[in-house]
Design a protein around this motif. Structure first.
Motif, mmCIF file in Angstrom:
data_model
loop_
_atom_site.group_PDB
_atom_site.id
_atom_site.type_symbol
_atom_site.label_atom_id
_atom_site.label_comp_id
_atom_site.label_asym_id
_atom_site.label_seq_id
_atom_site.Cartn_x
_atom_site.Cartn_y
_atom_site.Cartn_z
ATOM 1 N N ILE A 13 0.835 -1.206 0.000
ATOM 2 C CA ILE A 13 0.000 0.000 0.000
ATOM 3 C C ILE A 13 0.868 1.254 0.000
ATOM 4 O O ILE A 13 0.623 2.197 -0.756
ATOM 5 N N VAL A 136 -2.591 4.229 8.141
ATOM 6 C CA VAL A 136 -3.379 3.116 7.635
ATOM 7 C C VAL A 136 -3.840 2.282 8.822
ATOM 8 O O VAL A 136 -3.047 1.588 9.463
ATOM 9 N N PRO A 181 -8.772 0.498 5.152
ATOM 10 C CA PRO A 181 -8.967 -0.425 4.030
ATOM 11 C C PRO A 181 -9.747 -1.665 4.466
ATOM 12 O O PRO A 181 -9.720 -2.064 5.638
ATOM 13 N N VAL A 184 -7.300 -6.268 1.022
ATOM 14 C CA VAL A 184 -6.364 -5.774 0.013
ATOM 15 C C VAL A 184 -5.464 -6.920 -0.424
ATOM 16 O O VAL A 184 -4.918 -7.655 0.410
ATOM 17 N N ILE A 204 -5.989 1.381 -3.330
ATOM 18 C CA ILE A 204 -5.875 1.965 -1.994
ATOM 19 C C ILE A 204 -4.943 3.179 -2.021
ATOM 20 O O ILE A 204 -5.225 4.206 -1.407
ATOM 21 N N LEU A 221 -11.729 2.401 2.352
ATOM 22 C CA LEU A 221 -11.276 2.073 1.001
ATOM 23 C C LEU A 221 -11.385 0.574 0.732
ATOM 24 O O LEU A 221 -10.884 -0.228 1.525
#
Length: 245
Positions: A13, A136, A181, A184, A204, A221
């Motif tokens: 990410i 994050v 997120p 992912v 992302i 996200l």
């Protein structure tokens, strides 16, 4: 041109986000554990347009070095106006259930190291009266689930800490952004079966870039996770405890 410190820079990410910054010609200071990967990433980002790329090898759990990290990044770059914290591990829930030492190790990496970094950065940005802090976190912190509640505990703590920082730093002109997120597709989740709810690191990264541009507070996200997690949070505990999520 932004002066950006990225911690956990070699995560999928963070790397995708850094490429987006490079496109704008931003100056980047990358921190991670592996010098070889950092060197390769720095070369790639310069090719993509980054004005300056510096690197540092650091284990984020060595919190005694966090203050020096911030100072060195600021000195090397001339200033700091943006920090992205993107490091973390995906906890082995079963191992944590069997061992408090494993639980503590996961909390140290996913929560306490982040809080340590945020404490130093918040004080610096509050003093300079500007800056953007981006972290994050995860949708896993929205509600404790049997499949990952140790990881979720760490992320919930980080999210709450960020809420407090956002409230504290607002009047100093500092933006604090929480990124949440969902699933992912990264090396960390390579063994998971993928489906329609999964996003790429590039998706992302683009979302993080837009959140910085828009000075958002909390961003899910992809976007649809906001509504998925709303349903999960609204489910009564008497019902939720019977699920196998």
């Amino acid at each position: 041109m932004r002066h950006i410190l990225i911690i956990g820079a070699t995560s999928a990410i963070a790397e995708a986000t850094a490429r987006r910054f490079a496109h704008d010609g931003d100056r980047l200071y990358l921190v991670a554990r592996n010098q070889e990967r950092l060197t390769a990433m720095a070369s790639d980002l310069k090719t993509r347009g980054a004005t300056q790329v510096e690197t540092m090898v650091l284990d984020v759990n060595d919190t005694a070095k966090h203050a020096d990290l911030i100072s060195q990044a600021e000195t090397t770059m001339g200033e700091l106006d943006t920090i992205l914290i993107a490091h973390g591990t995906l906890s082995d829930q079963k191992a944590c259930e069997a061992s408090f030492d494993e639980t503590l190790k996961e909390l140290q990496t996913n929560c306490l190291s982040v809080i340590s970094l945020l404490t130093h950065v918040a004080n610096r940005f509050e003093e300079q009266k500007h800056g953007t802090i981006v972290v994050v976190s995860s949708v896993a912190g929205d509600r404790g689930r049997q499949s990952n509640y140790v990881y979720g505990t760490a992320k919930a703590s980080v999210t709450t800490f960020l809420q407090g920082l956002r409230n504290r730093l607002y009047r100093s002109g500092v933006t604090v952004i929480t990124i949440k997120p969902g699933f992912v597709d990264t090396p960390m989740t390579a063994s998971f079966r993928k489906g329609k709810l999964w996003a790429s690191p590039e998706e992302i990264g683009e979302g993080i870039y837009r959140a910085i541009q828009n000075k958002n507070d909390v961003v899910y996200l992809p976007w649809f996770w906001r509504w998925i997690m709303l349903v999960i949070r609204m489910t009564p505990e008497s019902v939720f405890k019977r699920t196998k999520l």
